[in-house]
Motif scaffolding. Structure first.
Motif, mmCIF file in Angstrom:
data_model
loop_
_atom_site.group_PDB
_atom_site.id
_atom_site.type_symbol
_atom_site.label_atom_id
_atom_site.label_comp_id
_atom_site.label_asym_id
_atom_site.label_seq_id
_atom_site.Cartn_x
_atom_site.Cartn_y
_atom_site.Cartn_z
ATOM 1 N N LEU A 195 -12.335 -0.441 -1.347
ATOM 2 C CA LEU A 195 -13.713 -0.396 -0.847
ATOM 3 C C LEU A 195 -13.751 -0.132 0.652
ATOM 4 O O LEU A 195 -14.584 0.644 1.137
ATOM 5 C CB LEU A 195 -14.426 -1.709 -1.165
ATOM 6 N N VAL A 196 -12.840 -0.754 1.397
ATOM 7 C CA VAL A 196 -12.810 -0.546 2.848
ATOM 8 C C VAL A 196 -12.392 0.882 3.176
ATOM 9 O O VAL A 196 -12.939 1.501 4.097
ATOM 10 C CB VAL A 196 -11.865 -1.562 3.520
ATOM 11 N N ALA A 240 -8.195 -8.744 -6.332
ATOM 12 C CA ALA A 240 -9.263 -8.749 -5.341
ATOM 13 C C ALA A 240 -8.845 -8.015 -4.075
ATOM 14 O O ALA A 240 -9.642 -7.277 -3.478
ATOM 15 C CB ALA A 240 -9.661 -10.189 -5.019
ATOM 16 N N GLY A 241 -7.589 -8.201 -3.666
ATOM 17 C CA GLY A 241 -7.098 -7.538 -2.467
ATOM 18 C C GLY A 241 -7.065 -6.027 -2.615
ATOM 19 O O GLY A 241 -7.456 -5.292 -1.700
ATOM 20 N N CYS A 242 -6.614 -5.552 -3.776
ATOM 21 C CA CYS A 242 -6.598 -4.107 -4.029
ATOM 22 C C CYS A 242 -8.009 -3.534 -4.031
ATOM 23 O O CYS A 242 -8.266 -2.472 -3.438
ATOM 24 C CB CYS A 242 -5.905 -3.822 -5.356
ATOM 25 N N ALA A 243 -8.931 -4.230 -4.705
ATOM 26 C CA ALA A 243 -10.319 -3.776 -4.744
ATOM 27 C C ALA A 243 -10.921 -3.748 -3.342
ATOM 28 O O ALA A 243 -11.641 -2.810 -2.967
ATOM 29 C CB ALA A 243 -11.134 -4.688 -5.666
ATOM 30 N N TYR A 244 -10.622 -4.780 -2.580
ATOM 31 C CA TYR A 244 -11.136 -4.871 -1.201
ATOM 32 C C TYR A 244 -10.642 -3.691 -0.367
ATOM 33 O O TYR A 244 -11.425 -3.040 0.343
ATOM 34 C CB TYR A 244 -10.694 -6.193 -0.590
ATOM 35 N N VAL A 245 -9.344 -3.398 -0.428
ATOM 36 C CA VAL A 245 -8.780 -2.312 0.371
ATOM 37 C C VAL A 245 -9.371 -0.966 -0.046
ATOM 38 O O VAL A 245 -9.687 -0.126 0.804
ATOM 39 C CB VAL A 245 -7.241 -2.303 0.258
ATOM 40 N N TRP A 296 -4.010 -13.475 10.021
ATOM 41 C CA TRP A 296 -4.676 -12.184 9.917
ATOM 42 C C TRP A 296 -4.933 -11.553 11.280
ATOM 43 O O TRP A 296 -5.158 -10.335 11.380
ATOM 44 C CB TRP A 296 -6.026 -12.341 9.200
ATOM 45 N N GLY A 337 -7.184 -6.647 5.073
ATOM 46 C CA GLY A 337 -6.849 -6.397 3.671
ATOM 47 C C GLY A 337 -5.389 -6.034 3.481
ATOM 48 O O GLY A 337 -4.735 -6.513 2.541
ATOM 49 N N LEU A 366 -11.302 -4.528 9.366
ATOM 50 C CA LEU A 366 -11.399 -5.023 7.990
ATOM 51 C C LEU A 366 -10.241 -4.510 7.141
ATOM 52 O O LEU A 366 -9.701 -5.242 6.299
ATOM 53 C CB LEU A 366 -12.732 -4.598 7.374
ATOM 54 N N LEU A 367 -9.842 -3.269 7.383
ATOM 55 C CA LEU A 367 -8.705 -2.711 6.646
ATOM 56 C C LEU A 367 -7.422 -3.459 7.004
ATOM 57 O O LEU A 367 -6.603 -3.755 6.118
ATOM 58 C CB LEU A 367 -8.558 -1.226 6.965
#
Length: 237
Positions: A219-220, A212-217, A133, A175, A171-172
């Motif tokens: 939100l970010v 989860a990854g889509c939701a995270y991105v 990452w 993700g 953070l983006l």
């Protein structure tokens, strides 16, 4: 055939979807920050060329691996295009991306050229382990600097970006790395890679990681819009 012509093969090897999405995303950010149209176009072109360099280099680095796994859509791995030809395209693109970057000012240009260098570095190291990452986080951290310092005809600003914007950009980047890694997790596992997304997927499953990854991105991205609205891109003097 058209799909076997040199321009099309070079386009396919440049990871065009990722290059275009990144370039459009950064250009939209430039537009939302109030940059005039010509500067938005400069950002779009600069990022597009830089991302093509990283994409071409990635396919050269992975050509043996892509061939071994018979991964489709990889012209270099399928021996449809010679690596030397791709290296020549990279050299030409470097001669283009340097003046394009510096056209926004030396601080901005330096920031973007560092993004490209980090992308090249990430193609050859760290991607196999849990620090996979890190190159993504580092490169995305520099996008706010590229936009904040940017100007026209080399007359960029000397105002650094807001710390909050940089943190959200990091953070983006993490993700985006997770989502970009998902299609290749099976091959990565077969080759003994243990990247961060693969480690997570082995515990949660790829489907849950995708959701989860889509939701995270999302939100970010929402947080990025909120932070940009509250504090702006550049620090206030």
């Amino acid at each position: 055939m058209l799909d076997r012509s040199l321009p099309v093969l070079l386009l396919r090897a440049a990871h065009p979807r990722q290059a275009l999405l990144t370039a459009v995303g950064v250009a939209v950010a430039a537009a939302l920050s109030g940059r005039p149209g010509r500067e938005v176009l400069l950002v779009l072109g600069t990022v597009l060329v830089g991302q093509a360099i990283v994409g071409w280099h990635h396919d050269i680095v992975d050509r043996a691996r892509d061939a071994r796994h018979e991964i489709p859509g990889k012209p270099v791995g399928e021996a449809l295009i010679d690596p030397g030809t791709v290296w020549f395209a990279i050299a030409c693109a470097v001669l283009l991306v340097v003046p394009l970057s510096v056209a926004a000012g030396v601080p901005a240009g330096t920031s973007y050229l560092l993004i490209v260098l980090i992308g090249l570095f990430g193609n050859v190291t760290l991607r196999k382990g849990w620090l996979s990452w890190l190159p993504w986080a580092a490169s995305f951290a520099l996008y706010p600097a590229y936009l904040s310092y940017g100007g026209w005809s080399g007359s960029g600003s000397d105002t650094p970006p807001e710390v909050a914007i940089t943190v959200v950009a990091v953070l983006l980047g993490v993700g985006v790395h997770v989502l970009r890694s998902l299609p290749g997790l099976v091959v990565d596992n077969q080759d003994g890679y243990r990247s961060l997304p693969l480690r997570i997927a082995m515990k949660t499953g790829a489907t849950r990681l995708l959701v989860a990854g889509c939701a995270y991105v999302v939100l970010v991205l929402f947080a990025l819009l909120v932070v940009a609205q509250q504090v702006g891109l550049a620090q206030q003097s």
